[in-house]
Design a protein around this motif. Structure first.
Motif, short mmCIF file in Angstrom:
data_model
loop_
_atom_site.label_atom_id
_atom_site.label_comp_id
_atom_site.label_asym_id
_atom_site.label_seq_id
_atom_site.Cartn_x
_atom_site.Cartn_y
_atom_site.Cartn_z
N THR A 2 0.84 -1.19 0.00
CA THR A 2 0.00 0.00 0.00
C THR A 2 0.88 1.24 0.00
N ALA A 3 0.65 2.12 -0.95
CA ALA A 3 1.46 3.34 -1.06
C ALA A 3 1.04 4.34 0.01
N SER A 4 2.01 5.09 0.53
CA SER A 4 1.70 6.16 1.47
C SER A 4 0.89 7.23 0.75
N ALA A 9 -0.18 10.12 -4.08
CA ALA A 9 -0.42 11.38 -4.78
C ALA A 9 0.49 11.50 -6.00
N ALA A 10 1.76 11.12 -5.84
CA ALA A 10 2.70 11.19 -6.95
C ALA A 10 2.28 10.25 -8.08
N ILE A 11 1.79 9.05 -7.70
CA ILE A 11 1.33 8.10 -8.72
C ILE A 11 0.08 8.64 -9.42
N ASP A 31 -6.51 12.94 -0.69
CA ASP A 31 -7.37 11.84 -1.14
C ASP A 31 -7.06 11.55 -2.61
N PRO A 32 -5.98 10.80 -2.86
CA PRO A 32 -5.58 10.58 -4.26
C PRO A 32 -6.67 9.93 -5.12
#
Length: 468
Positions: A2-4, A9-11, A31-32
């Motif tokens: 799981t990405a932080s 957000a960067a992804i 909230d990406p």
């Protein structure tokens, strides 16, 4: 894994979108997935700014050009080799150059400016994917003049609607009919063919590309007989010309006299002779076929995530497609929710267009003139509105990663930095552009560069920036 929130957000901004603008990552990190979901809307993608010139208006201008050219040739023949009679205003070469300069160039610049400035990068990337899927290339002068209006009229309004509507809108648009020579296709036993008393020209280009590229794909279970039958069903799909009333010129026009009479059978299904509706019925069934869902789900996964996309991701998109009957908003939402789309490692190399757009976004700017982007794109093999074939631009890194292409990217990065880096805090630019994807080596290289210009060029050419 799981990405932080910062990495997610960067992804979200780079993989799903077109790159981060200053300050954007901090907003998206709240909230990406919600940021992406909010960009999906039923009324379609944004339209480039500026006066919207319709396809009909552009084709009217092209017809005038053709008449001027014809008159100029007649004048040349009358005057022999004397060129004095050919005024500059009537010079066909000058007219053609002006048409490209004032039409497609303005369209492309407006589109690039939208891409560089939009706060809805996912929505714009989604629209660009479908514009490339339904390619109309400007390799012909006539299609060069209408490639921009085609995208605005047939693609952008439908990218979050039903796939069938998008398919019909693109397949029946004058730009597509002219690009693939459908407008001149005549049924062999049609009234038009009988009047001509010579072999009629059945053109199979549009039928073949719809099957091979736009719907079921090359392995979709069709044969040459299906291509021919589908081409016959599409006969009569044309574009209003100068002989038609003014309100029909430059627009889709069904010519019943050119339509091949009789029932047709395409991929095992029979279609009664219903004139223009016969071709539409075939399109509706192609849009609903499982092979179309599979083909398009694979292409979407390959475009957004990896050249060799995870099979699980393709299955999730295909499931959403099938469950909703090709609801593209649902498919886009499924892409956002798929865990495979959020793997941290960036697997896609930016195309030249994506690279330039993301460069402008990184510094919070936009191209101000077509000359700032078109020559570079020409050199990198991605000429504006001019994919080399109906397949569109390649979505795989091998097409864009030749050593010569990387050198040209470097040249653009250096020239761009020389023109724009003055006054920039390049350490902040790097952090804003890459966020959690900014690695220590790149951060250090940017910080230790001898000038702002060098620092910005280093950032733009870093693997982290080149990939998404």
């Amino acid at each position: 894994m799981t990405a932080s929130p910062d990495l997610a957000a960067a992804i979200a901004v780079t993989r799903f979108g077109l790159g981060a603008r200053p300050g954007e990552l901090a907003v998206v990190a709240r909230d990406p997935k919600g940021w992406l979901r909010d960009q999906i809307r039923r009324d379609g993608a944004d339209q480039p700014a500026g006066p919207a010139v319709s396809t009909a208006e552009r084709l009217a201008g092209f017809r005038e050009y053709q008449m001027d050219r014809r008159e100029a040739r007649q004048g040349d023949r009358k005057d022999g080799d004397d060129q004095d009679g050919k005024t500059e205003a009537r010079d066909p070469v000058r007219i053609a150059a002006r048409m490209i300069r004032e039409g497609p160039a303005e369209d492309f610049l407006a589109r690039a400016q939208l891409a560089a400035t939009t706060p809805a990068g996912f929505r714009e990337r989604w629209a660009l994917f479908w514009a490339n899927h339904f390619t109309v290339s400007g390799v012909k002068l006539v299609t060069a003049t209408v490639a921009g209006p085609f995208e605005q009229e047939a693609i952008r309004p439908h990218v979050f609607g039903r796939f069938e509507d998008l398919l019909v809108a693109s397949s029946s648009h004058p730009a597509m009919l002219l690009y693939l020579d459908q407008a001149q296709s005549i049924g062999p036993d049609s009234r038009a063919a009988n009047r001509r008393r010579r072999a009629a020209g059945l053109n199979e280009n549009l039928a073949r590309e719809i099957l091979e590229l736009h719907t079921v794909g090359v392995d979709g279970g069709y044969g040459q007989a299906d291509v021919t039958e589908f081409a016959r069903a599409l006969t009569g799909w044309s574009v209003g010309g100068l002989r038609e009333p003014g309100d029909r010129q430059g627009r889709f026009l069904f010519r019943p006299q050119a339509h091949e009479p009789g029932a047709r059978t395409v991929m095992g299904k029979a279609y009664r002779d219903g004139g223009v509706d016969q071709g539409r019925a075939v399109l509706a069934d192609l849009a609903a076929r499982p092979a179309t869902a599979r083909h398009l789900s694979y292409k979407l996964a390959r475009h957004f995530v990896a050249d060799a996309p995870p099979p699980g991701l393709v299955r999730q998109l295909e499931t959403a497609w099938t469950r909703t009957g090709g609801d593209l908003a649902a498919v886009a939402a499924a892409l956002v929710e798929a865990p495979e789309a959020w793997t941290p490692a960036p697997a896609k190399l930016k195309t030249p267009y994506e690279f330039l757009v993301s460069g402008y976004r990184a510094i919070g700017a936009r191209p101000g003139a077509i000359q700032q982007i078109a020559p570079t794109l020409n050199g990198l093999g991605q000429r504006a509105f001019s994919p080399p074939s109906p397949k569109g631009w390649s979505d795989e890194a091998a097409a864009w990663a030749a050593p010569d292409a990387i050198v040209k990217r470097m040249a653009w990065a250096e020239a761009f930095a020389a023109r724009t880096a003055r006054g920039l805090d390049t350490d902040a630019v790097a952090a804003d552009a890459l966020g959690a994807r900014l690695t220590a080596p790149v951060r250090t290289a940017v910080a230790r560069a001898e000038s702002r210009e060098e620092a910005l060029a280093v950032l733009l050419m870093s693997p982290e920036f080149q990939r998404r």
